[in-house]
Design an enzyme around this catalytic site. Sequence first.
Site, PDB file in Angstrom:
ATOM      1  CB  ALA A  88      -0.762   0.120   0.812  1.00  0.00           C
ATOM      2  CG  ASN A  89      -0.953   4.709  -1.850  1.00  0.00           C
ATOM      3  OD1 ASN A  89      -0.940   5.606  -1.169  1.00  0.00           O
ATOM      4  ND2 ASN A  89      -0.514   3.705  -3.107  1.00  0.00           N
ATOM      5  NE  ARG A  90       4.611   7.185   5.020  1.00  0.00           N
ATOM      6  CZ  ARG A  90       5.658   6.623   4.813  1.00  0.00           C
ATOM      7  NH1 ARG A  90       5.967   6.414   3.290  1.00  0.00           N
ATOM      8  NH2 ARG A  90       6.792   5.395   5.338  1.00  0.00           N
ATOM      9  CB  ALA A 119      -1.788   7.369  -3.653  1.00  0.00           C
TER      10      ALA A 119
END
Length: 409
Positions: A209-211, A275
């Site tokens: 995943a990402n932030r 994102a």
Amino acid sequence: MLATKRILLIIGGGIAAYKSLDLIRRLKERGASVRVIMTAAAQHFVTPLAAGALSHERVFTELFDREAEHDIGHIRLSREADLIIVAPATADLMAKMAHGLADDLASAVLLASDKPVLVAPAMNPLMWSHAATRRNAAQLAADGVAFIGPNAGAMAERGEDGPGRMAEPMEIVEAAERLLAASGPLKGRHVLVTSGPTHEPIDPVRYIANRSSGKQGHAIAAAAARAGAQVTLVSGPVNLPDPAGVDVRHVESARDMLAAVEAALPADAAIFAAAVADWRAASEAGEKLKKDGNAIPPLMLTENPDILATVAHLSNRRPRLVVGFAAETQNVVAYAQAKRARKGCDWIVANDVSQHSGIAGGVMGGDSNAVHLITAEGVEHWPEASKAAVAEKLIARVAASLGPLGAAE
């Protein structure tokens, strides 16, 4: 949606009038200017001084006011508003509205207005359920008056309970935004927005995943709805409430997001703020990968579908306006310009998500953003602002680009 709007608030005579003071504050927080009319009965519950202190405007109370009526003040008040809110709307005030009576300032203004009217009823449950009140409410609805509430709950009268409580101030604000959006610049348009991260499973427990918090994408969806659009928001996993008035499709992975986006087409504009993870595990383990002291299991990656490029290159269902986002940590504008050309989209909204972006708390997960809008005409550098303000500015540009519905496409 309420920024620069002129709201005329009519406060009727009921115990719920105290909530109208908070309503004034909430409206002004959102940039609206508020003028207040108080009925004679309302002044038994709250004072014109209190309403005037909160609205920063003179409060109007009398139909035959020598200062206000020298230029037909009740007509002027009705014409200068973008929206009239009646809160609380008592049974008596609703009856006057339904039958076209105009024996005081509030009822005269309502009869002399062609502006949208939002009514927040407040009365005893037996008064609300009475046949006369039900007839009046039905007549007002048929006349085009919008309603919010009443809510059910305990009444001021001891032991009384049921429908009749005035809607809460924020409920009235949201209803006002929806009512104004009905004539907004994106009325009749379908806007598709993606938001948040995607989660790409490695095994039943772990994922890539990402932030991304989804705050910017959700703000864009909410701004588009306030501008009158039919909005479909395809959201990855976020800890945010669904925006009011928006059709939200919740997804997990990039492949899920692409499928939901394709199912939501056609659209007039598509704004890809999510994102999306560039890669996923080539194969998802069926059981949790265990740490057993042996060699670290290899993690083989494969590329995810490119949602932005896929939609931008559609031959028959491509939205008129396709907007991508570019989160970069260096060479922000140059990389975004190259991305716009490579992906085939119309605009790119680029921002610096590095630790040196200068945004307090960071862009990823923060409440502020500073972006660059890259179009075929060049680059616009937008100063740091709240993500809500960035969303409003972007949606205003989208509306201007699409133009009025029915114009030459």
